[in-house]
Design a protein around this motif. Sequence first.
Motif, PDB file in Angstrom:
ATOM      1  N   MET A  10     -10.585 -42.712   3.633  1.00 54.69           N
ATOM      2  CA  MET A  10     -11.413 -42.658   4.839  1.00 54.69           C
ATOM      3  C   MET A  10     -10.719 -43.349   6.002  1.00 54.69           C
ATOM      4  O   MET A  10     -10.937 -43.020   7.158  1.00 54.69           O
ATOM      5  CB  MET A  10     -12.772 -43.299   4.567  1.00 54.69           C
ATOM      6  N   THR A  11      -9.884 -44.335   5.691  1.00 50.38           N
ATOM      7  CA  THR A  11      -9.082 -45.023   6.693  1.00 50.38           C
ATOM      8  C   THR A  11      -7.775 -45.436   6.045  1.00 50.38           C
ATOM      9  O   THR A  11      -7.649 -45.444   4.819  1.00 50.38           O
ATOM     10  CB  THR A  11      -9.812 -46.257   7.253  1.00 50.38           C
ATOM     11  N   GLY A  12      -6.783 -45.760   6.874  1.00 45.51           N
ATOM     12  CA  GLY A  12      -5.486 -46.114   6.314  1.00 45.51           C
ATOM     13  C   GLY A  12      -4.617 -46.848   7.319  1.00 45.51           C
ATOM     14  O   GLY A  12      -5.057 -47.218   8.415  1.00 45.51           O
ATOM     15  N   MET A  13      -3.341 -47.042   6.963  1.00 50.69           N
ATOM     16  CA  MET A  13      -2.413 -47.764   7.823  1.00 50.69           C
ATOM     17  C   MET A  13      -2.251 -47.080   9.168  1.00 50.69           C
ATOM     18  O   MET A  13      -2.221 -47.740  10.213  1.00 50.69           O
ATOM     19  CB  MET A  13      -1.047 -47.881   7.139  1.00 50.69           C
ATOM     20  N   ALA A  14      -2.118 -45.759   9.171  1.00 51.76           N
ATOM     21  CA  ALA A  14      -1.924 -45.033  10.432  1.00 51.76           C
ATOM     22  C   ALA A  14      -3.110 -45.232  11.364  1.00 51.76           C
ATOM     23  O   ALA A  14      -2.945 -45.370  12.588  1.00 51.76           O
ATOM     24  CB  ALA A  14      -1.705 -43.547  10.151  1.00 51.76           C
ATOM     25  N   GLN A  15      -4.302 -45.289  10.789  1.00 51.66           N
ATOM     26  CA  GLN A  15      -5.514 -45.412  11.606  1.00 51.66           C
ATOM     27  C   GLN A  15      -5.610 -46.787  12.263  1.00 51.66           C
ATOM     28  O   GLN A  15      -5.959 -46.893  13.440  1.00 51.66           O
ATOM     29  CB  GLN A  15      -6.758 -45.146  10.754  1.00 51.66           C
ATOM     30  N   ILE A  16      -5.291 -47.849  11.538  1.00 52.07           N
ATOM     31  CA  ILE A  16      -5.393 -49.179  12.140  1.00 52.07           C
ATOM     32  C   ILE A  16      -4.239 -49.443  13.102  1.00 52.07           C
ATOM     33  O   ILE A  16      -4.294 -50.389  13.888  1.00 52.07           O
ATOM     34  CB  ILE A  16      -5.460 -50.297  11.074  1.00 52.07           C
TER      35      ILE A  16
ATOM     36  N   ASP B  74      -3.608 -47.254  15.272  1.00 52.27           N
ATOM     37  CA  ASP B  74      -4.090 -46.442  16.396  1.00 52.27           C
ATOM     38  C   ASP B  74      -3.489 -45.042  16.443  1.00 52.27           C
ATOM     39  O   ASP B  74      -3.470 -44.408  17.503  1.00 52.27           O
ATOM     40  CB  ASP B  74      -3.844 -47.153  17.732  1.00 52.27           C
ATOM     41  N   TYR B  75      -3.024 -44.542  15.301  1.00 58.50           N
ATOM     42  CA  TYR B  75      -2.586 -43.148  15.220  1.00 58.50           C
ATOM     43  C   TYR B  75      -3.739 -42.334  14.659  1.00 58.50           C
ATOM     44  O   TYR B  75      -3.817 -42.058  13.460  1.00 58.50           O
ATOM     45  CB  TYR B  75      -1.337 -43.023  14.343  1.00 58.50           C
ATOM     46  N   ILE B  76      -4.653 -41.972  15.534  1.00 59.66           N
ATOM     47  CA  ILE B  76      -5.841 -41.235  15.137  1.00 59.66           C
ATOM     48  C   ILE B  76      -6.085 -40.099  16.127  1.00 59.66           C
ATOM     49  O   ILE B  76      -5.530 -40.074  17.220  1.00 59.66           O
ATOM     50  CB  ILE B  76      -7.088 -42.145  15.089  1.00 59.66           C
ATOM     51  N   GLY B  77      -6.936 -39.172  15.714  1.00 55.00           N
ATOM     52  CA  GLY B  77      -7.316 -38.089  16.612  1.00 55.00           C
ATOM     53  C   GLY B  77      -6.267 -37.013  16.716  1.00 55.00           C
ATOM     54  O   GLY B  77      -5.502 -36.740  15.782  1.00 55.00           O
ATOM     55  N   GLU B  78      -6.213 -36.385  17.888  1.00 52.52           N
ATOM     56  CA  GLU B  78      -5.354 -35.222  18.119  1.00 52.52           C
ATOM     57  C   GLU B  78      -3.880 -35.576  17.982  1.00 52.52           C
ATOM     58  O   GLU B  78      -3.429 -36.635  18.413  1.00 52.52           O
ATOM     59  CB  GLU B  78      -5.609 -34.655  19.514  1.00 52.52           C
ATOM     60  N   ILE B  79      -3.122 -34.669  17.362  1.00 47.20           N
ATOM     61  CA  ILE B  79      -1.673 -34.808  17.268  1.00 47.20           C
ATOM     62  C   ILE B  79      -1.058 -33.867  18.293  1.00 47.20           C
ATOM     63  O   ILE B  79      -1.124 -32.646  18.155  1.00 47.20           O
ATOM     64  CB  ILE B  79      -1.159 -34.458  15.860  1.00 47.20           C
ATOM     65  N   SER B  80      -0.475 -34.433  19.359  1.00 45.53           N
ATOM     66  CA  SER B  80       0.038 -33.614  20.448  1.00 45.53           C
ATOM     67  C   SER B  80       1.541 -33.377  20.375  1.00 45.53           C
ATOM     68  O   SER B  80       2.042 -32.378  20.872  1.00 45.53           O
ATOM     69  CB  SER B  80      -0.316 -34.261  21.797  1.00 45.53           C
ATOM     70  N   VAL B  81       2.268 -34.299  19.754  1.00 43.37           N
ATOM     71  CA  VAL B  81       3.718 -34.150  19.634  1.00 43.37           C
ATOM     72  C   VAL B  81       4.142 -34.452  18.204  1.00 43.37           C
ATOM     73  O   VAL B  81       3.500 -35.221  17.495  1.00 43.37           O
ATOM     74  CB  VAL B  81       4.470 -35.088  20.609  1.00 43.37           C
ATOM     75  N   GLU B  82       5.250 -33.834  17.793  1.00 39.75           N
ATOM     76  CA  GLU B  82       5.708 -33.980  16.419  1.00 39.75           C
ATOM     77  C   GLU B  82       6.088 -35.420  16.091  1.00 39.75           C
ATOM     78  O   GLU B  82       5.867 -35.889  14.971  1.00 39.75           O
ATOM     79  CB  GLU B  82       6.905 -33.059  16.179  1.00 39.75           C
ATOM     80  N   ARG B  83       6.631 -36.133  17.066  1.00 40.66           N
ATOM     81  CA  ARG B  83       7.044 -37.518  16.826  1.00 40.66           C
ATOM     82  C   ARG B  83       5.848 -38.383  16.438  1.00 40.66           C
ATOM     83  O   ARG B  83       5.965 -39.274  15.595  1.00 40.66           O
ATOM     84  CB  ARG B  83       7.732 -38.094  18.070  1.00 40.66           C
ATOM     85  N   GLU B  84       4.685 -38.122  17.035  1.00 38.07           N
ATOM     86  CA  GLU B  84       3.485 -38.880  16.698  1.00 38.07           C
ATOM     87  C   GLU B  84       3.089 -38.637  15.246  1.00 38.07           C
ATOM     88  O   GLU B  84       2.691 -39.561  14.538  1.00 38.07           O
ATOM     89  CB  GLU B  84       2.339 -38.490  17.625  1.00 38.07           C
ATOM     90  N   LEU B  85       3.212 -37.386  14.794  1.00 34.00           N
ATOM     91  CA  LEU B  85       2.905 -37.079  13.407  1.00 34.00           C
ATOM     92  C   LEU B  85       3.875 -37.796  12.474  1.00 34.00           C
ATOM     93  O   LEU B  85       3.466 -38.322  11.436  1.00 34.00           O
ATOM     94  CB  LEU B  85       2.970 -35.569  13.170  1.00 34.00           C
ATOM     95  N   ARG B  86       5.145 -37.835  12.847  1.00 36.15           N
ATOM     96  CA  ARG B  86       6.134 -38.528  12.025  1.00 36.15           C
ATOM     97  C   ARG B  86       5.797 -40.014  11.897  1.00 36.15           C
ATOM     98  O   ARG B  86       5.998 -40.620  10.845  1.00 36.15           O
ATOM     99  CB  ARG B  86       7.536 -38.348  12.620  1.00 36.15           C
ATOM    100  N   LYS B  87       5.292 -40.594  12.966  1.00 36.24           N
ATOM    101  CA  LYS B  87       4.898 -41.998  12.913  1.00 36.24           C
ATOM    102  C   LYS B  87       3.737 -42.188  11.935  1.00 36.24           C
ATOM    103  O   LYS B  87       3.687 -43.173  11.198  1.00 36.24           O
ATOM    104  CB  LYS B  87       4.500 -42.480  14.314  1.00 36.24           C
TER     105      LYS B  87
ATOM    106  N   VAL C  60     -15.152 -52.540  18.259  1.00 34.63           N
ATOM    107  CA  VAL C  60     -14.638 -52.617  19.628  1.00 34.63           C
ATOM    108  C   VAL C  60     -14.854 -51.298  20.361  1.00 34.63           C
ATOM    109  O   VAL C  60     -15.287 -51.273  21.523  1.00 34.63           O
ATOM    110  CB  VAL C  60     -13.137 -52.983  19.619  1.00 34.63           C
ATOM    111  N   LYS C  61     -14.582 -50.183  19.690  1.00 31.81           N
ATOM    112  CA  LYS C  61     -14.740 -48.875  20.331  1.00 31.81           C
ATOM    113  C   LYS C  61     -16.209 -48.582  20.635  1.00 31.81           C
ATOM    114  O   LYS C  61     -16.530 -48.011  21.685  1.00 31.81           O
ATOM    115  CB  LYS C  61     -14.151 -47.786  19.440  1.00 31.81           C
TER     116      LYS C  61
END
Length: 248
Positions: free
Chosen positions: A185-191, A193-206, A236-237
């Motif tokens: 449900m949550t993970g390292m990428a989410q904390i 702040d890599y969440i939501g829309e993936i706009s560029v491939e580099r963001e997905l790689r991260k 916070v959000k």
Amino acid sequence: MKDPGALDMRLEKVQTPAIPQTDMASIRFMFQEMNQQYLEHQPASYYVTAKRIMDVAISSLFILTIMSWLTPILAILIKLTSKGPVFFVQKRTGYMGTEFDCFKFRTMYVNDEAHIKQVSINDKRITWIGKFLRVTHLDETPQFFNVLLGDMSVVGPRPHMLYHTRYYSECIPYYNLRLEVLPGMTGMAQIKDYIGEISVERELRKRIQWDIYYMKNRSIWLDINILFTTFGCVFVKAYELITGKSSK
């Protein structure tokens, strides 16, 4: 017997391979290094059992104490703001590539692109109550039932749509490594702040980088840290959305 100090001296003299200078070559090198380190990692022998106990305890507690009264309220708000079912069920990729039904509260108007088109910022398909649910991540709380069923864990790489899994696995090196643990449900990428829309491939790689980092370092204490960090980020959000003020 060999002198440990001498061994240390020899190790210090070993030169590490030079990291390629171009951007894409550097990314490939990063994944090669992560892949090698991951394959050498084995979590503690008690980890799988302890993680399952924690998953069942957390999901059961949340369902009984929160969802038992929150679900009727959200169901009414969802039905009042748009036509369609209260829950949105979507096929996602799970452990070792198996498919499962992922549960969510519906946040969009019923549309034909829900299973193939990723939600974007200011997406016109999102309903009024859906925006609040997505910002606070309350739309994902039905996934606690997925955790009880054993399809997901509370902490792990986020499960992707089948369409995205097929696409990403063809263009992202080592993408399928993330399928070797239960999705979460949550993970390292989410904390991070890599969440939501993936706009560029580099963001997905991260995101994949952090997923593999989690797999390499997974432990009960890391799961607990991710869980509490997630609660803090959600709070916070929600505060920013309700008050219109930024916490920064």
